[in-house]
Design an enzyme around this catalytic site. Sequence first.
Site, PDB file in Angstrom:
ATOM      1  N   ARG A  48    -100.933 -24.152 -16.560  1.00 33.30           N
ATOM      2  CA  ARG A  48    -102.259 -24.233 -16.367  1.00 33.30           C
ATOM      3  C   ARG A  48    -102.999 -25.183 -16.374  1.00 33.30           C
ATOM      4  O   ARG A  48    -102.804 -26.115 -16.817  1.00 33.30           O
ATOM      5  CB  ARG A  48    -102.552 -23.175 -17.749  1.00 33.30           C
ATOM      6  CG  ARG A  48    -102.069 -21.763 -17.141  1.00 33.30           C
ATOM      7  CD  ARG A  48    -103.448 -21.263 -16.712  1.00 33.30           C
ATOM      8  NE  ARG A  48    -104.159 -21.193 -17.284  1.00 33.30           N
ATOM      9  CZ  ARG A  48    -104.872 -20.332 -18.056  1.00 33.30           C
ATOM     10  NH1 ARG A  48    -103.950 -19.333 -18.457  1.00 33.30           N
ATOM     11  NH2 ARG A  48    -105.730 -19.684 -18.782  1.00 33.30           N
ATOM     12  N   ASP A  73    -109.358 -19.395 -18.209  1.00 35.20           N
ATOM     13  CA  ASP A  73    -108.869 -18.603 -18.232  1.00 35.20           C
ATOM     14  C   ASP A  73    -109.628 -18.241 -17.061  1.00 35.20           C
ATOM     15  O   ASP A  73    -110.848 -18.200 -17.120  1.00 35.20           O
ATOM     16  CB  ASP A  73    -108.934 -17.134 -19.314  1.00 35.20           C
ATOM     17  CG  ASP A  73    -107.738 -17.625 -20.437  1.00 35.20           C
ATOM     18  OD1 ASP A  73    -106.875 -18.996 -20.661  1.00 35.20           O
ATOM     19  OD2 ASP A  73    -107.637 -16.300 -21.315  1.00 35.20           O
ATOM     20  N   TRP A  98    -101.435  -9.560 -18.846  1.00 32.90           N
ATOM     21  CA  TRP A  98    -102.786  -9.380 -20.005  1.00 32.90           C
ATOM     22  C   TRP A  98    -104.450  -9.113 -18.931  1.00 32.90           C
ATOM     23  O   TRP A  98    -104.696  -8.629 -19.827  1.00 32.90           O
ATOM     24  CB  TRP A  98    -102.694 -11.165 -20.140  1.00 32.90           C
ATOM     25  CG  TRP A  98    -104.091 -11.708 -20.604  1.00 32.90           C
ATOM     26  CD1 TRP A  98    -104.978 -12.227 -20.263  1.00 32.90           C
ATOM     27  CD2 TRP A  98    -104.569 -11.256 -21.837  1.00 32.90           C
ATOM     28  NE1 TRP A  98    -106.048 -12.224 -21.702  1.00 32.90           N
ATOM     29  CE2 TRP A  98    -105.563 -11.144 -22.026  1.00 32.90           C
ATOM     30  CE3 TRP A  98    -103.327 -10.594 -23.225  1.00 32.90           C
ATOM     31  CZ2 TRP A  98    -106.029 -11.344 -24.071  1.00 32.90           C
ATOM     32  CZ3 TRP A  98    -103.963 -10.403 -24.689  1.00 32.90           C
ATOM     33  CH2 TRP A  98    -104.738 -10.945 -24.588  1.00 32.90           C
ATOM     34  N   ASP A 124     -97.416  -9.915 -21.355  1.00 37.28           N
ATOM     35  CA  ASP A 124     -98.161 -11.649 -22.309  1.00 37.28           C
ATOM     36  C   ASP A 124     -98.067 -11.200 -23.601  1.00 37.28           C
ATOM     37  O   ASP A 124     -97.614 -10.376 -24.637  1.00 37.28           O
ATOM     38  CB  ASP A 124     -99.569 -11.553 -21.460  1.00 37.28           C
ATOM     39  CG  ASP A 124    -100.336 -13.004 -21.340  1.00 37.28           C
ATOM     40  OD1 ASP A 124    -100.536 -12.534 -22.697  1.00 37.28           O
ATOM     41  OD2 ASP A 124    -100.476 -13.489 -20.697  1.00 37.28           O
ATOM     42  N   ASP A 125     -99.478 -11.485 -24.434  1.00 37.15           N
ATOM     43  CA  ASP A 125     -99.602 -11.842 -25.688  1.00 37.15           C
ATOM     44  C   ASP A 125     -99.590 -10.545 -26.437  1.00 37.15           C
ATOM     45  O   ASP A 125     -99.853  -9.037 -25.084  1.00 37.15           O
ATOM     46  CB  ASP A 125    -100.943 -12.485 -25.735  1.00 37.15           C
ATOM     47  CG  ASP A 125    -101.127 -12.818 -27.687  1.00 37.15           C
ATOM     48  OD1 ASP A 125    -100.407 -12.386 -27.988  1.00 37.15           O
ATOM     49  OD2 ASP A 125    -101.949 -13.831 -27.193  1.00 37.15           O
ATOM     50  N   TRP A 182    -103.900 -24.815 -19.958  1.00 38.08           N
ATOM     51  CA  TRP A 182    -105.642 -24.238 -20.092  1.00 38.08           C
ATOM     52  C   TRP A 182    -105.851 -26.511 -19.002  1.00 38.08           C
ATOM     53  O   TRP A 182    -106.867 -26.309 -19.027  1.00 38.08           O
ATOM     54  CB  TRP A 182    -106.315 -23.859 -20.883  1.00 38.08           C
ATOM     55  CG  TRP A 182    -105.345 -23.172 -22.044  1.00 38.08           C
ATOM     56  CD1 TRP A 182    -105.386 -22.147 -22.205  1.00 38.08           C
ATOM     57  CD2 TRP A 182    -105.528 -23.008 -23.659  1.00 38.08           C
ATOM     58  NE1 TRP A 182    -104.870 -21.197 -23.045  1.00 38.08           N
ATOM     59  CE2 TRP A 182    -105.298 -21.718 -23.951  1.00 38.08           C
ATOM     60  CE3 TRP A 182    -106.305 -24.160 -24.758  1.00 38.08           C
ATOM     61  CZ2 TRP A 182    -104.137 -21.537 -25.386  1.00 38.08           C
ATOM     62  CZ3 TRP A 182    -105.906 -23.834 -26.044  1.00 38.08           C
ATOM     63  CH2 TRP A 182    -105.425 -22.808 -26.201  1.00 38.08           C
ATOM     64  N   CYS A 239    -102.121 -16.188 -29.195  1.00 38.57           N
ATOM     65  CA  CYS A 239    -104.104 -16.385 -29.310  1.00 38.57           C
ATOM     66  C   CYS A 239    -104.526 -15.800 -30.260  1.00 38.57           C
ATOM     67  O   CYS A 239    -105.479 -15.526 -29.858  1.00 38.57           O
ATOM     68  CB  CYS A 239    -104.533 -16.754 -27.889  1.00 38.57           C
ATOM     69  SG  CYS A 239    -104.141 -18.337 -26.663  1.00 38.57           S
ATOM     70  N   ASP A 265     -97.924 -20.953 -24.512  1.00 35.73           N
ATOM     71  CA  ASP A 265     -99.580 -20.517 -24.194  1.00 35.73           C
ATOM     72  C   ASP A 265     -99.523 -21.478 -25.551  1.00 35.73           C
ATOM     73  O   ASP A 265     -98.713 -21.871 -26.119  1.00 35.73           O
ATOM     74  CB  ASP A 265    -100.141 -18.875 -24.796  1.00 35.73           C
ATOM     75  CG  ASP A 265    -101.658 -19.096 -24.834  1.00 35.73           C
ATOM     76  OD1 ASP A 265    -102.290 -20.259 -24.333  1.00 35.73           O
ATOM     77  OD2 ASP A 265    -102.383 -17.948 -24.105  1.00 35.73           O
ATOM     78  N   LYS A 291     -94.060 -17.357 -20.582  1.00 29.09           N
ATOM     79  CA  LYS A 291     -95.297 -18.480 -20.399  1.00 29.09           C
ATOM     80  C   LYS A 291     -95.694 -19.108 -22.735  1.00 29.09           C
ATOM     81  O   LYS A 291     -95.756 -17.606 -22.685  1.00 29.09           O
ATOM     82  CB  LYS A 291     -96.142 -16.992 -20.666  1.00 29.09           C
ATOM     83  CG  LYS A 291     -97.898 -17.341 -20.349  1.00 29.09           C
ATOM     84  CD  LYS A 291     -98.945 -16.297 -19.896  1.00 29.09           C
ATOM     85  CE  LYS A 291    -100.078 -16.764 -20.386  1.00 29.09           C
ATOM     86  NZ  LYS A 291    -101.014 -16.450 -19.225  1.00 29.09           N
TER      87      LYS A 291
HETATM   88  C1  GLA Z   1    -105.251 -17.312 -23.878  1.00 31.33           C
HETATM   89  C2  GLA Z   1    -104.005 -17.376 -21.992  1.00 31.33           C
HETATM   90  C3  GLA Z   1    -104.495 -16.006 -21.246  1.00 31.33           C
HETATM   91  C4  GLA Z   1    -103.607 -14.950 -21.914  1.00 31.33           C
HETATM   92  C5  GLA Z   1    -104.276 -14.543 -23.333  1.00 31.33           C
HETATM   93  C6  GLA Z   1    -102.966 -14.252 -24.315  1.00 31.33           C
HETATM   94  O1  GLA Z   1    -106.148 -17.168 -23.601  1.00 31.33           O
HETATM   95  O2  GLA Z   1    -104.786 -18.881 -21.410  1.00 31.33           O
HETATM   96  O3  GLA Z   1    -103.931 -16.104 -20.413  1.00 31.33           O
HETATM   97  O4  GLA Z   1    -102.649 -15.050 -22.000  1.00 31.33           O
HETATM   98  O5  GLA Z   1    -104.536 -16.784 -24.721  1.00 31.33           O
HETATM   99  O6  GLA Z   1    -104.319 -13.726 -25.955  1.00 31.33           O
END
Ligand code: GLA
Length: 378
Positions: free
Chosen positions: A171, A175, A6, A41-42, A153, A90, A118, A116
Amino acid sequence: MGWNSWNAVSCEVTEADIRAAADALVDTGLREAGYEYVVVDDCWMADELDSKGRLQPSTAFPDGMAALADYVHDRGLQFGLYSAAGSHTCQGYPATLGREQLHAEQFAAWGVDYLKYDNCGDHHGRDAIARYAAMGDALAGVDRDIIYSICEWGENRPWQWGRNVGGHCWRTTDDLVAKWRTDPDEFGLGIADVIDRMAAINAAASHGPGGWNDPDMLQIGNDHESGQSKHEPVTVHRPLTEAERRTHFAFWCLWAAPLMIGTDLTSLSTFDRELLANERLLAINQDRLGIQGTPDERNENSEVWSKRLADGGAAVAFHNRAGAKREITTHVVDTDIPEGADRYQVCDCWTGNEWTTNGSLAMTVRPRDTAIVRVTPQ
Ligand code: GLA
């Protein structure tokens, strides 16, 4: 310990990036240093689920996820993927809420070792604990060990329930971006903001082997050109200074935090490689007891934090918050170092210099920098 796409490449991630990161972990020696997981990641998924509700890889992953997992495994590494406990990720791609079992089975069949998970999308009226427990149960039911990385988060104090829903890390905070501090109207938190937040949430008691507080992935090596900096509404003017990078790494190691590298490993500087591979810091991060360092003193100018270690000693960090170089002092009785010894051996984890003390500790530290020592009763 590992690498995640990411912060480096954000939503532009491709199969080639993941292969290059796996190769680079080997070539740089970082795999040997302990960095093991390669996490996509995403944005890896196609815009639509298939007719059965399964996730499909986008055209940026033409060989598919099982082949990519094989590539990563063939290099002695572990493979991670991303989804979300909502209708969408996200970045607006299809996610997993309501299809936990189906997706957990896909991940297991592909050879995924780390998920992971989210917190974006529509939650269908379900609270965080219910949504994260559903995926924890699904992962526990498949025939593969998959690390469950909760990315909520810190909104609902996940350190209080992350373990109970099967999580291996969660988390704690918003971020992290490649900055020292962010403005209130900017996206995310800077390094110093996370240090403040970790002191404030006081979650160390929940942290330890099998369940870890996660203050987010590393930004070492990143600047305004890095994927996350370009993608998110945050203004990054310059790379983190060497002092800021040392502080970043020292605190993540003192916290025994997950260490997910988030930079392009194919252009890693010597400074950053040596920082990420620092054996004395990694020994503190990976210490068997897995204790999260806690603050002993924080004031306007300086902070002292410490963390007990398995050998009966402790690590102590001295962070300079002021604008000029200063000497920061403490004494073993004010830290997590066990008291009562006549002498203590001290090792400066940056330089390797060693000396002894009867209990007083004093380090000269540059602005925004952090000295970190290992103290062992003799
Ligand atoms: C959120 C997560 C990040 C990342 C983004 C991807 O913001 O907290 O760590 O994975 O999404 O879209």
